[in-house]
Design an enzyme around this catalytic site. Structure first.
Site, PDB file in Angstrom:
ATOM      1  N   ASN A 168     -16.671  -9.292  88.980  1.00  0.00           N
ATOM      2  CA  ASN A 168     -17.275  -9.663  90.268  1.00  0.00           C
ATOM      3  C   ASN A 168     -18.736 -10.085  90.111  1.00  0.00           C
ATOM      4  O   ASN A 168     -19.470 -10.169  91.096  1.00  0.00           O
ATOM      5  CB  ASN A 168     -17.210  -8.486  91.236  1.00  0.00           C
TER       6      ASN A 168
ATOM      7  N   HIS B 209     -10.812  -3.606 103.498  1.00  0.00           N
ATOM      8  CA  HIS B 209     -10.896  -2.876 102.226  1.00  0.00           C
ATOM      9  C   HIS B 209     -10.546  -1.396 102.393  1.00  0.00           C
ATOM     10  O   HIS B 209     -10.777  -0.795 103.444  1.00  0.00           O
ATOM     11  CB  HIS B 209     -12.325  -3.017 101.687  1.00  0.00           C
TER      12      HIS B 209
ATOM     13  N   GLU C 278     -14.431  -8.060 107.251  1.00  0.00           N
ATOM     14  CA  GLU C 278     -15.179  -8.405 106.031  1.00  0.00           C
ATOM     15  C   GLU C 278     -15.650  -9.847 106.112  1.00  0.00           C
ATOM     16  O   GLU C 278     -15.007 -10.672 106.760  1.00  0.00           O
ATOM     17  CB  GLU C 278     -14.278  -8.227 104.803  1.00  0.00           C
TER      18      GLU C 278
ATOM     19  N   SER D 128     -11.519  -9.281  99.898  1.00  0.00           N
ATOM     20  CA  SER D 128     -11.616  -9.043  98.459  1.00  0.00           C
ATOM     21  C   SER D 128     -10.389  -9.486  97.673  1.00  0.00           C
ATOM     22  O   SER D 128     -10.499  -9.796  96.497  1.00  0.00           O
ATOM     23  CB  SER D 128     -11.888  -7.567  98.197  1.00  0.00           C
TER      24      SER D 128
ATOM     25  N   ASP E  49     -18.490  -6.045 106.592  1.00  0.00           N
ATOM     26  CA  ASP E  49     -18.705  -5.683 105.188  1.00  0.00           C
ATOM     27  C   ASP E  49     -18.731  -7.005 104.407  1.00  0.00           C
ATOM     28  O   ASP E  49     -17.696  -7.663 104.260  1.00  0.00           O
ATOM     29  CB  ASP E  49     -17.554  -4.784 104.737  1.00  0.00           C
TER      30      ASP E  49
ATOM     31  N   HIS F  33     -18.412  -9.403  99.280  1.00  0.00           N
ATOM     32  CA  HIS F  33     -18.130 -10.565  98.423  1.00  0.00           C
ATOM     33  C   HIS F  33     -18.811 -11.849  98.889  1.00  0.00           C
ATOM     34  O   HIS F  33     -18.666 -12.887  98.249  1.00  0.00           O
ATOM     35  CB  HIS F  33     -16.614 -10.781  98.338  1.00  0.00           C
TER      36      HIS F  33
ATOM     37  N   LYS G 149     -21.456  -6.892  93.155  1.00  0.00           N
ATOM     38  CA  LYS G 149     -20.855  -8.207  92.943  1.00  0.00           C
ATOM     39  C   LYS G 149     -21.956  -9.213  92.561  1.00  0.00           C
ATOM     40  O   LYS G 149     -22.450  -9.170  91.451  1.00  0.00           O
ATOM     41  CB  LYS G 149     -20.089  -8.622  94.199  1.00  0.00           C
TER      42      LYS G 149
HETATM   43  C1  LIG Z   1     -14.903  -5.517 100.613  1.00  0.00           C
HETATM   44  C2  LIG Z   1     -15.379  -4.357  99.804  1.00  0.00           C
HETATM   45  N1  LIG Z   1     -16.106  -3.405 100.405  1.00  0.00           N
HETATM   46  C3  LIG Z   1     -16.554  -2.342  99.727  1.00  0.00           C
HETATM   47  C4  LIG Z   1     -16.293  -2.186  98.392  1.00  0.00           C
HETATM   48  C5  LIG Z   1     -16.795  -0.985  97.700  1.00  0.00           C
HETATM   49  O1  LIG Z   1     -18.062  -1.266  97.183  1.00  0.00           O
HETATM   50  P1  LIG Z   1     -18.604  -0.457  95.925  1.00  0.00           P
HETATM   51  O2  LIG Z   1     -17.910  -0.997  94.730  1.00  0.00           O
HETATM   52  O3  LIG Z   1     -20.058  -0.716  95.949  1.00  0.00           O
HETATM   53  O4  LIG Z   1     -18.259   0.980  96.167  1.00  0.00           O
HETATM   54  C6  LIG Z   1     -15.551  -3.167  97.710  1.00  0.00           C
HETATM   55  C7  LIG Z   1     -15.220  -3.097  96.280  1.00  0.00           C
HETATM   56  O5  LIG Z   1     -15.828  -2.693  95.414  1.00  0.00           O
HETATM   57  C8  LIG Z   1     -15.084  -4.279  98.435  1.00  0.00           C
HETATM   58  O6  LIG Z   1     -14.368  -5.229  97.839  1.00  0.00           O
END
Ligand SMILES: Cc1ncc(COP(=O)(O)O)c(C=O)c1O
Length: 386
Positions: A47, A133, A175, A179, A204, A207, A236
């Site tokens: 990522n 997610h 989001e 993802s 969120d 990405h 990422k």
């Molecule tokens: C959309 C999304 N939100 C949150 C996370 C979690 O973030 P982190 O890896 O910083 O815990 C991820 C994946 O890692 C994700 O793809």
């Protein structure tokens, strides 16, 4: 069933479904190349969208931060774990993204859990996109609020749910870039529906941050939408790890009082905050990196199209190739590996049943030759792909 029987049973079920997960041991980091068992692979599973995990200025900032502050924060931010490095980063993030406040979290997972746990109470409702997610879904399921899921990226479906919603406060969750599919949410419509219903929108943008928008400000900036709550993560495009929640002054103060992931957990190392500040500079000035990434995305999509493969509606760094059955996706990933290409097979429950896929992720660190090598390797596995 006792614990041991339950565990054996669950493992056997995973194995027989072709869904058993195991970790690989990378002998380098996870940049453009990855070294596993002494063999080097071109990595299409990272990522690290802008290639910043190996950026010299970011590495130097981490090293200098460690010299100044030591290697750990030695406590929660509520005790003595909040330093000038953390405060400076929060201020810069807030100014960059146009919010009064930014609050740092140790990970995106923790940030999503903390926001939902601190805000949502019994009688409230969470309206989440069906493909949200795991961190958002798990927080929502555990919340005493009622969870309702709207059809992926469909504002009409959200509207129906909002219209039949309960009495309490309502939070709409989605989001910026999804993802596993790489597509973007229609944020303006979702925000409009939310505002009409008096709900808040939480986006969120794990990405999208660094990749989309002016100076890499993310999907919300690109779509000219300002959600009440914006979560950005640093694992990422920033090439590091950690997260921040962008919000109003009073919401930030509320989280400082009530977000247990902040209060009862060691804050990120100050040196990491220094590295993140350096990464933020690289992201802001990263138009060339974004344009290289975009170029790579276009080249790959053209090549996949030429191979007769079905493309997902994604202009992001995430370019999935849907295979269907778990075993076929695993076989494809294995055959690519034999040709020196690392691209992970993603299977249920991470994605819906019957949609096991090769999740190809691109980086600005990839060259045109790298993409050609991937396409040639995919061409050689055509019997699995069709
Ligand atoms: C959309 C999304 N939100 C949150 C996370 C979690 O973030 P982190 O890896 O910083 O815990 C991820 C994946 O890692 C994700 O793809």
């Amino acid at each position: 069933m006792n614990f041991q029987q339950h565990i054996e049973h669950a493992l056997a079920e995973r194995r027989s479904a072709g869904a058993y997960r195991s970790r690989i041991v990378s002998e380098t980091g996870s940049g453009r190349e990855i070294l596993v068992n002494g063999r080097s692979y071109l990595n299409f599973s990272s990522n690290d969208y802008l290639g910043l995990s190996r950026d010299k200025s970011v590495i130097n900032a981490w090293q200098q931060g460690a010299e100044r502050y030591g290697v750990g924060s030695a406590g929660s931010g509520h005790v003595t774990g909040f330093t000038t490095a953390h405060a400076e980063l929060e201020q810069q993030l807030a100014a960059w993204l146009g919010y009064p406040r930014a609050l740092l979290f140790i990970s995106g997972y923790a940030a999503n859990q903390a926001v939902i746990a601190a805000l949502m109470q019994k009688g409230d409702s969470i309206f989440a996109d069906k493909l949200s997610h795991a961190s958002l879904m798990e927080a929502s399921i555990q919340s005493p609020a009622t969870l309702r899921r709207f059809q992926h990226n469909q504002p009409d479906s959200l509207e129906k749910l909002l219209n039949s919603g309960g009495e309490g406060r309502a939070l709409v969750v989605t989001e910026g870039v999804f993802s596993m599919d790489g597509d973007s949410a229609p944020l303006a419509d979702l925000h409009q529906q939310s505002q009409r219903a008096g709900a808040w929108l939480m986006v969120d943008d794990a990405h999208g941050i660094g990749v989309y928008g002016e100076q890499g400000r993310g999907t919300c900036d690109a779509q000219k939408v300002k959600p009440e709550l914006l979560v950005v993560t640093f694992g990422k495009a920033f090439g590091l790890s950690g997260a921040a929640v962008l919000c109003s002054e009073s919401v930030a103060e509320y989280f400082i009082q009530f977000a247990r992931h902040l209060i009862y957990s060691t804050s990120m190392p100050p040196a990491q905050a220094c590295a993140l500040t350096a990464a933020l500079r690289r992201v802001r000035e990263g138009d060339e990196l974004r344009s290289q990434l975009n170029h790579n995305v276009l080249q790959l999509r053209q090549g996949l199209n030429d191979l007769g493969l079905t493309l997902m509606e994604s202009s992001s760094a995430i370019q999935p190739v849907i295979i269907g059955e778990n075993q076929a996706a695993l076989d494809l990933a294995q055959q690519l590996r034999e040709q020196g290409i690392w691209a992970s097979a993603i299977r249920p429950p991470t994605v819906p049943p019957g949609t096991a896929r090769l999740r190809i992720t691109l980086s600005a660190a990839h060259s045109a030759q790298d993409i050609n090598r991937l396409l040639e390797a995919l061409h050689a596995t055509a019997h699995i792909l069709r």
